[in-house]
Design a protein around this motif. Structure first.
Motif, mmCIF file in Angstrom:
data_model
loop_
_atom_site.group_PDB
_atom_site.id
_atom_site.type_symbol
_atom_site.label_atom_id
_atom_site.label_comp_id
_atom_site.label_asym_id
_atom_site.label_seq_id
_atom_site.Cartn_x
_atom_site.Cartn_y
_atom_site.Cartn_z
ATOM 1 N N LEU A 81 0.830 -1.210 0.000
ATOM 2 C CA LEU A 81 0.000 0.000 0.000
ATOM 3 C C LEU A 81 0.860 1.255 0.000
ATOM 4 C CD1 LEU A 81 -2.886 -0.896 2.484
ATOM 5 C CD2 LEU A 81 -3.097 -0.452 0.041
ATOM 6 N N CYS A 82 2.002 1.189 0.655
ATOM 7 C CA CYS A 82 2.885 2.365 0.733
ATOM 8 C C CYS A 82 3.575 2.665 -0.584
ATOM 9 C CB CYS A 82 3.929 2.171 1.839
ATOM 10 S SG CYS A 82 3.237 2.248 3.514
ATOM 11 N N THR A 83 3.440 1.780 -1.588
ATOM 12 C CA THR A 83 4.002 2.085 -2.907
ATOM 13 C C THR A 83 3.132 3.090 -3.659
ATOM 14 O OG1 THR A 83 2.840 0.204 -3.936
ATOM 15 C CG2 THR A 83 5.060 -0.200 -3.066
ATOM 16 N N SER A 91 -1.380 5.981 7.070
ATOM 17 C CA SER A 91 -2.516 5.937 6.145
ATOM 18 C C SER A 91 -2.856 4.499 5.767
ATOM 19 C CB SER A 91 -2.212 6.757 4.894
ATOM 20 O OG SER A 91 -1.959 8.104 5.216
ATOM 21 N N ALA A 92 -1.821 3.681 5.546
ATOM 22 C CA ALA A 92 -2.046 2.275 5.205
ATOM 23 C C ALA A 92 -2.738 1.550 6.360
ATOM 24 C CB ALA A 92 -0.724 1.600 4.869
ATOM 25 N N TRP A 93 -2.313 1.823 7.586
ATOM 26 C CA TRP A 93 -2.968 1.216 8.747
ATOM 27 C C TRP A 93 -4.441 1.615 8.798
ATOM 28 C CZ3 TRP A 93 1.315 3.028 12.677
ATOM 29 C CH2 TRP A 93 2.468 2.258 12.483
ATOM 30 N N GLY A 94 -4.705 2.898 8.559
ATOM 31 C CA GLY A 94 -6.083 3.376 8.614
ATOM 32 C C GLY A 94 -6.964 2.742 7.550
ATOM 33 N N ILE A 95 -6.425 2.591 6.341
ATOM 34 C CA ILE A 95 -7.195 1.978 5.250
ATOM 35 C C ILE A 95 -7.523 0.530 5.587
ATOM 36 C CG2 ILE A 95 -7.065 1.226 2.841
ATOM 37 C CD1 ILE A 95 -5.391 3.761 2.304
ATOM 38 N N ILE A 96 -6.523 -0.201 6.089
ATOM 39 C CA ILE A 96 -6.744 -1.608 6.436
ATOM 40 C C ILE A 96 -7.756 -1.728 7.573
ATOM 41 C CG2 ILE A 96 -5.651 -3.639 7.443
ATOM 42 C CD1 ILE A 96 -3.125 -2.917 5.881
ATOM 43 N N SER A 97 -7.651 -0.847 8.573
ATOM 44 C CA SER A 97 -8.558 -0.940 9.722
ATOM 45 C C SER A 97 -10.002 -0.637 9.341
ATOM 46 C CB SER A 97 -8.102 0.025 10.826
ATOM 47 O OG SER A 97 -8.241 1.377 10.407
ATOM 48 N N GLU A 98 -10.213 0.182 8.300
ATOM 49 C CA GLU A 98 -11.569 0.579 7.928
ATOM 50 C C GLU A 98 -12.218 -0.362 6.915
ATOM 51 O OE1 GLU A 98 -13.521 2.998 9.252
ATOM 52 O OE2 GLU A 98 -11.882 3.046 10.704
ATOM 53 N N ARG A 199 1.791 0.248 -9.813
ATOM 54 C CA ARG A 199 2.595 0.609 -10.992
ATOM 55 C C ARG A 199 2.047 1.907 -11.563
ATOM 56 N NH1 ARG A 199 2.473 -4.742 -14.592
ATOM 57 N NH2 ARG A 199 0.281 -4.603 -13.937
ATOM 58 N N ASP A 200 2.822 2.941 -11.471
ATOM 59 C CA ASP A 200 2.345 4.268 -11.851
ATOM 60 C C ASP A 200 2.276 4.405 -13.372
ATOM 61 O OD1 ASP A 200 2.110 7.116 -10.278
ATOM 62 O OD2 ASP A 200 2.728 7.375 -12.363
ATOM 63 N N PRO A 201 1.145 4.855 -13.917
ATOM 64 C CA PRO A 201 1.041 5.065 -15.373
ATOM 65 C C PRO A 201 1.920 6.199 -15.883
ATOM 66 C CG PRO A 201 -1.131 4.909 -14.344
ATOM 67 C CD PRO A 201 -0.143 5.072 -13.240
ATOM 68 N N GLY A 202 2.386 7.068 -14.984
ATOM 69 C CA GLY A 202 3.256 8.162 -15.392
ATOM 70 C C GLY A 202 2.524 9.493 -15.446
ATOM 71 N N PRO A 203 3.263 10.593 -15.273
ATOM 72 C CA PRO A 203 2.632 11.911 -15.292
ATOM 73 C C PRO A 203 2.095 12.318 -16.654
ATOM 74 C CG PRO A 203 5.020 12.123 -15.239
ATOM 75 C CD PRO A 203 4.717 10.670 -15.049
ATOM 76 N N ASP A 204 2.558 11.654 -17.725
ATOM 77 C CA ASP A 204 2.089 11.980 -19.075
ATOM 78 C C ASP A 204 0.971 11.051 -19.529
ATOM 79 O OD1 ASP A 204 3.683 9.726 -19.171
ATOM 80 O OD2 ASP A 204 4.609 10.239 -21.093
ATOM 81 N N TYR A 205 0.321 10.374 -18.599
ATOM 82 C CA TYR A 205 -0.720 9.410 -18.951
ATOM 83 C C TYR A 205 -1.833 10.060 -19.767
ATOM 84 C CZ TYR A 205 -4.821 6.432 -18.401
ATOM 85 O OH TYR A 205 -5.955 5.686 -18.640
#
Length: 238
Positions: A81-83, A91-98, A199-205
């Protein structure tokens, strides 16, 4: 700076030099803000406030240690999640907990977004759309996703930051924040459902998505500035 003031430092130049980060860009204004009369009474009150702040921070550190220990079996999921840009460990902890780890309870990412309250509202009357305001949904999940979306707005060279700036220019910062928070939630859904990293599509997506539309837009802007534009295809490199 506050600790130095409590210790008795009065030189505004020395106090301003203790600033860090973006605050150093405003040292002259900071010096003006630090000018004033600080008595023993003020120092006493500042010390009480500082003691309370340090107490609260120590409790927060202890809680984070306890959460990290309890989520140790799911450390790999937290790491994935941190990627995602904007998501840190908290934030990752909060997402998992919810929303949990089992995404089978949601038929797809759209159902998750609807449950969380990150879908546009559908307030209609007599066939007329009255409002698109989102519903309350999960307030605790929003407290994690919206700061993550806002953090993305200060970043560069990734898809989510490009999405934020693209939407903020047309719809405003608040709507852009909600839209990026929605995108982060959808990405989190797929990371939790499938053991994959982001996997980031990139800023020019968006430029690659509609190249002809971008070409027409840029030509129109140049012509609006008084230039005569002639386009010539460049041969592709071998």
């Amino acid at each position: 700076m506050v600790k130095a003031i409590i210790a008795g430092e009065r030189d505004v130049e020395k106090l301003a030099e203790m600033s860090r980060g973006l605050l150093r860009r405003k040292i002259p204004q900071l010096q003006l803000a630090l000018e004033g009369r600080v008595s023993d009474h003020h120092r006493f009150l500042l010390q009480q406030l500082m003691d309370h702040l340090e107490f609260v921070e120590s409790k927060m550190t202890r809680l984070e240690q306890e959460i990290a220990e309890r989520l140790r079996p799911f450390e790999e999921t937290v790491r994935r999640l941190c990627t995602v840009p904007g998501i840190d460990r908290v934030s990752a902890w909060g997402i998992i907990s919810e929303i949990g780890l089992n995404m089978e309870r949601f038929p797809d990412e759209h159902h998750l977004a609807s449950w969380a309250g990150f879908c546009p509202g559908n307030w209609e009357s007599a066939g007329k759309r009255k409002s698109g305001r989102i519903r309350k949904g999960s307030a605790w999940l929003r407290r994690h996703l919206c700061p993550s979306a806002w953090g993305v707005s200060t970043q560069q060279n990734n898809y989510l930051s490009a999405l934020f700036r693209r939407l903020a220019a047309r719809r405003g910062v608040k709507r852009a924040t909600i839209a990026v928070a929605h995108a982060i939630l959808v990405i989190s859904y797929h990371i939790l459902k499938h053991p994959v990293e982001y996997r980031d599509p990139g800023p020019d997506y968006f430029d690659r998505l509609h190249p002809q539309r971008l070409k027409r837009k840029l030509v129109k802007r140049l012509e609006g500035l008084g230039f005569q534009v002639t386009l010539e295809a460049r041969p592709c490199p071998a």
